[in-house]
Design a protein around this motif. Structure first.
Motif, PDB file in Angstrom:
ATOM      1  N   THR A 169      -2.572 -36.978   2.274  1.00 54.10           N
ATOM      2  CA  THR A 169      -3.187 -38.283   2.017  1.00 54.10           C
ATOM      3  C   THR A 169      -4.619 -38.311   2.538  1.00 54.10           C
ATOM      4  N   VAL A 170      -5.529 -38.819   1.721  1.00 57.00           N
ATOM      5  CA  VAL A 170      -6.927 -38.947   2.130  1.00 57.00           C
ATOM      6  C   VAL A 170      -7.130 -40.313   2.752  1.00 57.00           C
ATOM      7  N   ARG A 171      -7.537 -40.339   4.008  1.00 58.17           N
ATOM      8  CA  ARG A 171      -7.764 -41.594   4.708  1.00 58.17           C
ATOM      9  C   ARG A 171      -9.072 -42.234   4.251  1.00 58.17           C
ATOM     10  N   PRO A 172      -9.206 -43.562   4.421  1.00 51.99           N
ATOM     11  CA  PRO A 172     -10.440 -44.241   3.978  1.00 51.99           C
ATOM     12  C   PRO A 172     -11.707 -43.662   4.597  1.00 51.99           C
ATOM     13  N   VAL A 173     -11.685 -43.337   5.901  1.00 53.83           N
ATOM     14  CA  VAL A 173     -12.889 -42.806   6.543  1.00 53.83           C
ATOM     15  C   VAL A 173     -13.216 -41.418   5.997  1.00 53.83           C
ATOM     16  N   GLU A 174     -12.179 -40.643   5.655  1.00 54.25           N
ATOM     17  CA  GLU A 174     -12.423 -39.332   5.057  1.00 54.25           C
ATOM     18  C   GLU A 174     -13.029 -39.479   3.666  1.00 54.25           C
ATOM     19  N   ARG A 175     -12.485 -40.439   2.900  1.00 48.68           N
ATOM     20  CA  ARG A 175     -13.034 -40.681   1.552  1.00 48.68           C
ATOM     21  C   ARG A 175     -14.501 -41.097   1.636  1.00 48.68           C
ATOM     22  N   LEU A 176     -14.833 -41.940   2.612  1.00 43.98           N
ATOM     23  CA  LEU A 176     -16.220 -42.355   2.802  1.00 43.98           C
ATOM     24  C   LEU A 176     -17.105 -41.151   3.105  1.00 43.98           C
ATOM     25  N   CYS A 177     -16.627 -40.265   3.980  1.00 45.88           N
ATOM     26  CA  CYS A 177     -17.411 -39.071   4.326  1.00 45.88           C
ATOM     27  C   CYS A 177     -17.603 -38.174   3.108  1.00 45.88           C
ATOM     28  N   THR A 209     -17.139 -31.030   5.066  1.00 49.89           N
ATOM     29  CA  THR A 209     -16.330 -30.026   5.754  1.00 49.89           C
ATOM     30  C   THR A 209     -15.644 -30.596   6.987  1.00 49.89           C
ATOM     31  N   ILE A 210     -16.413 -31.307   7.824  1.00 53.67           N
ATOM     32  CA  ILE A 210     -15.838 -31.840   9.067  1.00 53.67           C
ATOM     33  C   ILE A 210     -14.774 -32.888   8.767  1.00 53.67           C
ATOM     34  N   ALA A 211     -14.999 -33.719   7.746  1.00 56.53           N
ATOM     35  CA  ALA A 211     -13.979 -34.706   7.372  1.00 56.53           C
ATOM     36  C   ALA A 211     -12.681 -34.013   6.968  1.00 56.53           C
ATOM     37  N   TRP A 212     -12.809 -32.893   6.237  1.00 56.08           N
ATOM     38  CA  TRP A 212     -11.622 -32.145   5.835  1.00 56.08           C
ATOM     39  C   TRP A 212     -10.978 -31.442   7.025  1.00 56.08           C
ATOM     40  N   VAL A 213     -11.794 -30.758   7.818  1.00 56.59           N
ATOM     41  CA  VAL A 213     -11.274 -30.016   8.973  1.00 56.59           C
ATOM     42  C   VAL A 213     -10.596 -30.960   9.967  1.00 56.59           C
ATOM     43  N   ALA A 214     -11.156 -32.159  10.148  1.00 54.21           N
ATOM     44  CA  ALA A 214     -10.580 -33.110  11.099  1.00 54.21           C
ATOM     45  C   ALA A 214      -9.184 -33.547  10.699  1.00 54.21           C
ATOM     46  N   SER A 215      -8.831 -33.389   9.420  1.00 52.97           N
ATOM     47  CA  SER A 215      -7.488 -33.762   8.977  1.00 52.97           C
ATOM     48  C   SER A 215      -6.426 -32.834   9.571  1.00 52.97           C
ATOM     49  N   LEU A 231     -14.217 -20.279   7.701  1.00 50.12           N
ATOM     50  CA  LEU A 231     -12.980 -19.826   8.342  1.00 50.12           C
ATOM     51  C   LEU A 231     -11.766 -20.680   7.952  1.00 50.12           C
ATOM     52  N   PRO A 232     -11.843 -22.035   8.045  1.00 50.08           N
ATOM     53  CA  PRO A 232     -10.692 -22.823   7.581  1.00 50.08           C
ATOM     54  C   PRO A 232     -10.415 -22.667   6.088  1.00 50.08           C
ATOM     55  N   LEU A 233     -11.478 -22.484   5.284  1.00 51.62           N
ATOM     56  CA  LEU A 233     -11.267 -22.291   3.848  1.00 51.62           C
ATOM     57  C   LEU A 233     -10.491 -20.998   3.602  1.00 51.62           C
ATOM     58  N   LEU A 234     -10.819 -19.943   4.344  1.00 52.00           N
ATOM     59  CA  LEU A 234     -10.075 -18.697   4.238  1.00 52.00           C
ATOM     60  C   LEU A 234      -8.608 -18.924   4.584  1.00 52.00           C
ATOM     61  N   ALA A 235      -8.363 -19.617   5.712  1.00 53.47           N
ATOM     62  CA  ALA A 235      -6.976 -19.878   6.130  1.00 53.47           C
ATOM     63  C   ALA A 235      -6.225 -20.689   5.077  1.00 53.47           C
ATOM     64  N   TRP A 236      -6.924 -21.615   4.440  1.00 55.42           N
ATOM     65  CA  TRP A 236      -6.283 -22.446   3.415  1.00 55.42           C
ATOM     66  C   TRP A 236      -5.983 -21.639   2.152  1.00 55.42           C
ATOM     67  N   LEU A 237      -6.896 -20.759   1.769  1.00 52.01           N
ATOM     68  CA  LEU A 237      -6.720 -19.977   0.541  1.00 52.01           C
ATOM     69  C   LEU A 237      -5.561 -18.983   0.640  1.00 52.01           C
ATOM     70  N   ILE A 238      -5.314 -18.464   1.837  1.00 57.18           N
ATOM     71  CA  ILE A 238      -4.255 -17.463   1.988  1.00 57.18           C
ATOM     72  C   ILE A 238      -2.959 -18.076   2.523  1.00 57.18           C
TER      73      ILE A 238
END
Length: 244
Positions: free
Chosen positions: A2-10, A57-63, A203-210
């Motif tokens: 779920t995408v939170r409102p503050v993440e959507r804003l970012c 990136t930070i909005a995504w990583v903070a999730s 680095l997080p994108l790599l972890a997510w892709l694999i």
């Protein structure tokens, strides 16, 4: 997820900053302006794209971090606000034809330079807080992703601190009554600053892709290898500067 409102804003603000940066790049190409120097439109172009990408990136990583809704809202809100102010003021100064950072020529320039410095400290404080949070246990997130996020944030801390050192050296040189040398001082650590800026995405994108391809122990090994490679590149950039 779920995408939170503050993440959507970012995400929306980040896309807006990237669009603004690309628009400046188009203007620069069409007008044949200079790509170098402290008053080039290259600066709002690169800052817009970089800040926009970092905010998203930070909005995504903070999730992936163990944050409450209030703490997440405050930290991401401060990050978003500081990012917009930084890019906005840099753009204003570029269109005025004057440098944005370490420029104390007039009262207006001095105020903008101080606001930019203040925004930089907000960014450092927010990323430092997120880094501390990333060190907490979070059993619902895979170890490979936790490792990638922690390492990415720590490397981003290095980038922000490098930027702060650049500004400090520039300000010190300005007050030594050598404005041109001050602008040159800003560029000395740029390679290290640039290399370490986006590890928090890579680095997080790599972890997510694999995440579905290998077993978790193998994913952890892959992330560790990526961290080592990133650290080697950053170290090489720093060593090159020291050799100059």
């Amino acid at each position: 997820m779920t995408v939170r409102p503050v993440e959507r804003l970012c995400y929306l603000l980040g896309l807006g900053l990237i669009a603004a940066g690309l628009a400046h790049a188009v203007v620069l190409v069409v007008t044949g302006g200079s790509w170098s120097g402290p008053v080039s439109l290259r600066k709002p172009a690169t800052f817009g794209v970089s800040f926009g990408l970092t905010l998203i990136t930070i909005a995504w990583v903070a999730s992936f971090l163990p944050l409450g809704d209030r703490g997440r809202g405050w930290l991401l809100g401060l990050l978003a606000g500081a990012s917009v102010v930084e890019v906005g003021l840099i753009s204003v100064q570029a269109w005025r034809g004057v440098p944005s950072h370490i420029n104390f020529e007039t009262a207006t320039d001095s105020m903008i330079a101080r606001v930019l410095a203040g925004g930089g400290f907000v960014l450092i404080a927010v990323i430092a807080a997120l880094t501390v949070v990333s060190l907490r246990p979070h059993p619902t997130v895979a170890p490979s992703m936790r490792l990638a996020v922690r390492a990415g944030l720590l490397i981003l801390d290095v980038s922000l601190l490098t930027g702060a050192v650049m500004i400090f050296n520039g300000v010190r040189t300005v007050f030594g009554e050598n404005q041109q040398a001050a602008y040159a001082a800003l560029g000395t650590l740029k390679p290290v600053h640039a290399v370490t800026m986006h590890a928090v995405l890579v680095l997080p994108l790599l972890a997510w892709l694999i995440r579905t391809r290998w077993t978790e122990p193998r994913r952890v090994q892959a992330v560790r290898a990526a961290i080592a490679a990133y650290a080697a590149v950053a170290t090489a950039a720093a060593a090159t500067l020291l050799a100059l």
